[in-house]
Design a protein around this motif. Sequence first.
Motif, PDB file in Angstrom:
ATOM      1  N   LYS A   1       0.835  -1.216   0.000  1.00 52.58           N
ATOM      2  CA  LYS A   1       0.000   0.000   0.000  1.00 52.58           C
ATOM      3  C   LYS A   1       0.862   1.256   0.000  1.00 52.58           C
ATOM      4  O   LYS A   1       0.677   2.159  -0.803  1.00 52.58           O
ATOM      5  CB  LYS A   1      -0.944  -0.011   1.205  1.00 52.58           C
ATOM      6  CG  LYS A   1      -1.890   1.179   1.244  1.00 52.58           C
ATOM      7  CD  LYS A   1      -2.811   1.094   2.456  1.00 52.58           C
ATOM      8  CE  LYS A   1      -3.719   2.318   2.523  1.00 52.58           C
ATOM      9  NZ  LYS A   1      -4.600   2.284   3.692  1.00 52.58           N
ATOM     10  N   ASN A   2       1.826   1.321   0.943  1.00 54.33           N
ATOM     11  CA  ASN A   2       2.697   2.491   1.011  1.00 54.33           C
ATOM     12  C   ASN A   2       3.532   2.635  -0.249  1.00 54.33           C
ATOM     13  O   ASN A   2       3.806   3.747  -0.704  1.00 54.33           O
ATOM     14  CB  ASN A   2       3.613   2.402   2.232  1.00 54.33           C
ATOM     15  CG  ASN A   2       2.915   2.846   3.509  1.00 54.33           C
ATOM     16  OD1 ASN A   2       1.749   3.233   3.476  1.00 54.33           O
ATOM     17  ND2 ASN A   2       3.616   2.775   4.624  1.00 54.33           N
ATOM     18  N   GLY A   3       3.955   1.496  -0.813  1.00 53.48           N
ATOM     19  CA  GLY A   3       4.757   1.542  -2.033  1.00 53.48           C
ATOM     20  C   GLY A   3       4.017   2.203  -3.174  1.00 53.48           C
ATOM     21  O   GLY A   3       4.587   3.011  -3.915  1.00 53.48           O
ATOM     22  N   ARG A   4       2.747   1.884  -3.315  1.00 46.10           N
ATOM     23  CA  ARG A   4       1.935   2.512  -4.367  1.00 46.10           C
ATOM     24  C   ARG A   4       1.769   4.000  -4.098  1.00 46.10           C
ATOM     25  O   ARG A   4       1.838   4.824  -5.022  1.00 46.10           O
ATOM     26  CB  ARG A   4       0.578   1.825  -4.474  1.00 46.10           C
ATOM     27  CG  ARG A   4       0.634   0.428  -5.076  1.00 46.10           C
ATOM     28  CD  ARG A   4      -0.745  -0.046  -5.506  1.00 46.10           C
ATOM     29  NE  ARG A   4      -1.668  -0.113  -4.378  1.00 46.10           N
ATOM     30  CZ  ARG A   4      -1.809  -1.184  -3.598  1.00 46.10           C
ATOM     31  NH1 ARG A   4      -1.070  -2.268  -3.822  1.00 46.10           N
ATOM     32  NH2 ARG A   4      -2.676  -1.186  -2.600  1.00 46.10           N
ATOM     33  N   ALA A   5       1.553   4.345  -2.843  1.00 50.17           N
ATOM     34  CA  ALA A   5       1.367   5.760  -2.482  1.00 50.17           C
ATOM     35  C   ALA A   5       2.654   6.548  -2.713  1.00 50.17           C
ATOM     36  O   ALA A   5       2.620   7.682  -3.204  1.00 50.17           O
ATOM     37  CB  ALA A   5       0.925   5.870  -1.022  1.00 50.17           C
ATOM     38  N   GLY A   7       5.002   5.843  -4.900  1.00 54.09           N
ATOM     39  CA  GLY A   7       5.120   5.994  -6.342  1.00 54.09           C
ATOM     40  C   GLY A   7       4.198   7.073  -6.880  1.00 54.09           C
ATOM     41  O   GLY A   7       4.587   7.857  -7.765  1.00 54.09           O
ATOM     42  N   HIS A   8       2.989   7.131  -6.348  1.00 52.66           N
ATOM     43  CA  HIS A   8       2.022   8.153  -6.784  1.00 52.66           C
ATOM     44  C   HIS A   8       2.556   9.555  -6.509  1.00 52.66           C
ATOM     45  O   HIS A   8       2.492  10.436  -7.381  1.00 52.66           O
ATOM     46  CB  HIS A   8       0.693   7.944  -6.051  1.00 52.66           C
ATOM     47  CG  HIS A   8      -0.248   9.103  -6.173  1.00 52.66           C
ATOM     48  ND1 HIS A   8      -0.981   9.367  -7.319  1.00 52.66           N
ATOM     49  CD2 HIS A   8      -0.563  10.108  -5.289  1.00 52.66           C
ATOM     50  CE1 HIS A   8      -1.706  10.455  -7.142  1.00 52.66           C
ATOM     51  NE2 HIS A   8      -1.479  10.918  -5.926  1.00 52.66           N
ATOM     52  N   HIS A   9       3.061   9.775  -5.306  1.00 53.22           N
ATOM     53  CA  HIS A   9       3.544  11.119  -4.960  1.00 53.22           C
ATOM     54  C   HIS A   9       4.825  11.470  -5.714  1.00 53.22           C
ATOM     55  O   HIS A   9       5.037  12.637  -6.076  1.00 53.22           O
ATOM     56  CB  HIS A   9       3.749  11.230  -3.444  1.00 53.22           C
ATOM     57  CG  HIS A   9       2.467  11.273  -2.680  1.00 53.22           C
ATOM     58  ND1 HIS A   9       1.556  12.297  -2.824  1.00 53.22           N
ATOM     59  CD2 HIS A   9       1.919  10.402  -1.777  1.00 53.22           C
ATOM     60  CE1 HIS A   9       0.511  12.079  -2.031  1.00 53.22           C
ATOM     61  NE2 HIS A   9       0.712  10.928  -1.396  1.00 53.22           N
ATOM     62  N   ARG A  10       5.675  10.491  -5.966  1.00 54.04           N
ATOM     63  CA  ARG A  10       6.876  10.768  -6.781  1.00 54.04           C
ATOM     64  C   ARG A  10       6.466  11.218  -8.180  1.00 54.04           C
ATOM     65  O   ARG A  10       7.046  12.167  -8.727  1.00 54.04           O
ATOM     66  CB  ARG A  10       7.767   9.525  -6.865  1.00 54.04           C
ATOM     67  CG  ARG A  10       8.558   9.220  -5.598  1.00 54.04           C
ATOM     68  CD  ARG A  10       9.656   8.222  -5.904  1.00 54.04           C
ATOM     69  NE  ARG A  10      10.412   7.820  -4.742  1.00 54.04           N
ATOM     70  CZ  ARG A  10      11.396   8.529  -4.188  1.00 54.04           C
ATOM     71  NH1 ARG A  10      11.712   9.709  -4.698  1.00 54.04           N
ATOM     72  NH2 ARG A  10      12.055   8.064  -3.141  1.00 54.04           N
ATOM     73  N   ARG A  11       5.492  10.533  -8.764  1.00 51.78           N
ATOM     74  CA  ARG A  11       5.026  10.920 -10.107  1.00 51.78           C
ATOM     75  C   ARG A  11       4.373  12.292 -10.083  1.00 51.78           C
ATOM     76  O   ARG A  11       4.560  13.098 -11.017  1.00 51.78           O
ATOM     77  CB  ARG A  11       4.053   9.863 -10.641  1.00 51.78           C
ATOM     78  CG  ARG A  11       4.731   8.556 -11.050  1.00 51.78           C
ATOM     79  CD  ARG A  11       3.779   7.632 -11.779  1.00 51.78           C
ATOM     80  NE  ARG A  11       2.686   7.183 -10.922  1.00 51.78           N
ATOM     81  CZ  ARG A  11       2.749   6.119 -10.110  1.00 51.78           C
ATOM     82  NH1 ARG A  11       3.867   5.409 -10.055  1.00 51.78           N
ATOM     83  NH2 ARG A  11       1.709   5.766  -9.387  1.00 51.78           N
ATOM     84  N   SER A  22       2.739  16.886  -1.903  1.00 55.01           N
ATOM     85  CA  SER A  22       3.261  15.543  -2.190  1.00 55.01           C
ATOM     86  C   SER A  22       4.612  15.315  -1.511  1.00 55.01           C
ATOM     87  O   SER A  22       4.907  14.201  -1.065  1.00 55.01           O
ATOM     88  CB  SER A  22       3.377  15.333  -3.703  1.00 55.01           C
ATOM     89  OG  SER A  22       2.119  15.048  -4.272  1.00 55.01           O
TER      90      SER A  22
END
Length: 340
Positions: A1-5, A7-11, A22
Amino acid sequence: KNGRAIGHHRRAIQLEPDHFESYQSLRHLFFAEKRYDAGWCLCRVLSVLGQASSEELDFYERYATSTPTRAERALQQAHWSLIDHDGQSQLLNALFERVFDTISSVMAVSTRQLGLKRRRDFIDLSAASRFTNVIGYLFDHLPIPHAETYRSTQLRGMRPALLEPPVMLVNPAVMDHDLFTMAFIGGRYLSMLRPSFLVVSSVVNAEERIACANRIVDTVRMLVKPKTEGLTQVDEQLADALQRNLSKSEMGSLEKLVTKMEADPDFHFDVAQWLRCMDFTCDRIGFIFANNLEKPLNLMRAEDPNTAVASVAERIDAIVSFAFSDEYLQVRRLIGHNID
């Protein structure tokens, strides 16, 4: 879950570098995972950008140092893959490295042309001073060839020069900087001693550097693929030297390399973009060893913009982005800069 989040904020930051929410969300996620070094790097970025909360500022200042943090371990050749900017063609790196010996001998200059006198200008790195301590330390921790260092008032900052063998030139004013700034300048310019960077990095003016790199690339392409169209900057002197000095097998290897590059010519033959990314890569080395973000950004804003192919704004955006990247966090662990 945190990994996806994460990645989302990095993008989100990549798309909108001023999206400070972010940055702060990333910091919270890193802390939740007990990734305190990553969190500290985000706090440093937010502090320098003037967006840190009091909690983030306190955490940053708790581990900030008054002098550059010494690396426990040296960088190795294999670590360039973490540091090279991903917009930089590795095939173009390989091309310049393979022709380095021949091209550098053709472009070599004399001490007289550079206005150097060994007795007056040679800097003995074994004689302890603030500057020699920093430069000697960088030579010991960077995967680059060692080079003698000379004072030169004919340039600003530092720059490699194509004597035989190559040397580093430094304006005496660099020696008066604080240690963070000296480490950034030293790291940035010593990294230009890489064989793939050295020939073009010795050209001080950015536009002339682009022209020099284009001449070399067009000349190599003409030699190994004579029927290639649109090669307008072939240098006959370089062509003659390459033909005389490269063996048949070396020419065949270059031909195979150029053939690979032709699979994506817009990327691999975009010399200006390659040089722009070289600026980003060299800035990364300076930043890593300064272990300070504020001083490099101030220096970039004050530098002569004609000495780098990348613009000041591009260099600032690139180093801020690198300052909390996964690649940078890995480098911090490799050399022992991490706080956790």
